[in-house]
Design a protein around this motif. Sequence first.
Motif, PDB file in Angstrom:
ATOM      1  N   LEU A 137       7.436  -0.396   2.408  1.00 56.71           N
ATOM      2  CA  LEU A 137       7.044   0.558   3.452  1.00 56.71           C
ATOM      3  C   LEU A 137       7.073  -0.054   4.845  1.00 56.71           C
ATOM      4  O   LEU A 137       6.811   0.641   5.823  1.00 56.71           O
ATOM      5  CB  LEU A 137       5.643   1.112   3.154  1.00 56.71           C
TER       6      LEU A 137
ATOM      7  N   ARG B 251       3.261   5.334  -5.411  1.00 56.34           N
ATOM      8  CA  ARG B 251       3.091   5.546  -3.963  1.00 56.34           C
ATOM      9  C   ARG B 251       4.434   5.543  -3.239  1.00 56.34           C
ATOM     10  O   ARG B 251       4.653   6.332  -2.318  1.00 56.34           O
ATOM     11  CB  ARG B 251       2.149   4.498  -3.380  1.00 56.34           C
ATOM     12  N   MET B 252       5.342   4.671  -3.662  1.00 55.81           N
ATOM     13  CA  MET B 252       6.683   4.666  -3.067  1.00 55.81           C
ATOM     14  C   MET B 252       7.395   5.983  -3.352  1.00 55.81           C
ATOM     15  O   MET B 252       8.077   6.524  -2.474  1.00 55.81           O
ATOM     16  CB  MET B 252       7.501   3.499  -3.610  1.00 55.81           C
TER      17      MET B 252
ATOM     18  N   GLN C  97       6.055   8.838  -3.755  1.00 54.91           N
ATOM     19  CA  GLN C  97       5.464   9.858  -2.889  1.00 54.91           C
ATOM     20  C   GLN C  97       5.968   9.719  -1.454  1.00 54.91           C
ATOM     21  O   GLN C  97       6.178  10.710  -0.761  1.00 54.91           O
ATOM     22  CB  GLN C  97       3.932   9.754  -2.910  1.00 54.91           C
ATOM     23  N   HIS C  98       6.179   8.502  -1.015  1.00 56.19           N
ATOM     24  CA  HIS C  98       6.624   8.243   0.351  1.00 56.19           C
ATOM     25  C   HIS C  98       8.110   8.558   0.534  1.00 56.19           C
ATOM     26  O   HIS C  98       8.545   8.918   1.631  1.00 56.19           O
ATOM     27  CB  HIS C  98       6.349   6.781   0.713  1.00 56.19           C
TER      28      HIS C  98
END
Length: 105
Positions: free
Chosen positions: A43, A70-71, A73-74
Motif C-alpha cells: 500500500l 485488506r489488499m 479490499q484496497h
Amino acid sequence: MDQGGGAAPVFSASAEVDGDHLHVLVTGEVDMSTADIMLQTALGEPAARLTLDLRAVTFFDSAAIHAVVRMAQHFPDALTVLPSRQVYRVLDIAGLGDQAWLRPA
C-alpha cells in the motif's frame, strides 16, 4: 522443530512500480511479525493494479491472510496473488481458494 543454532528464516518484501502496476515480491515467512510489513509495502506506492508474488513464501498465518484480504479490499478487481503451494493451501483452507484474485500455478 529445530530450535538450535540454525539461521532465522529470512523475510523480505520489495516493491517495483511499472506505470500504474505495482509488483510486490515477498519471500520467507509471513506471520504476525511480518504481515504488516508486507501490507505496507503493497500500500506504500500509488498504483491502480497490484501483483503480490508469494511464490517464495514458506509460511503464512492468519495475520498474513488478513493482510491479503485488506489488499483485496484496497484493490477491488485489480489484485493478482501468485501463491506458493503452502500459501495456496492456507488460503484454500481459510475459504479463499476460489477468489478471482488468487492465481495458483
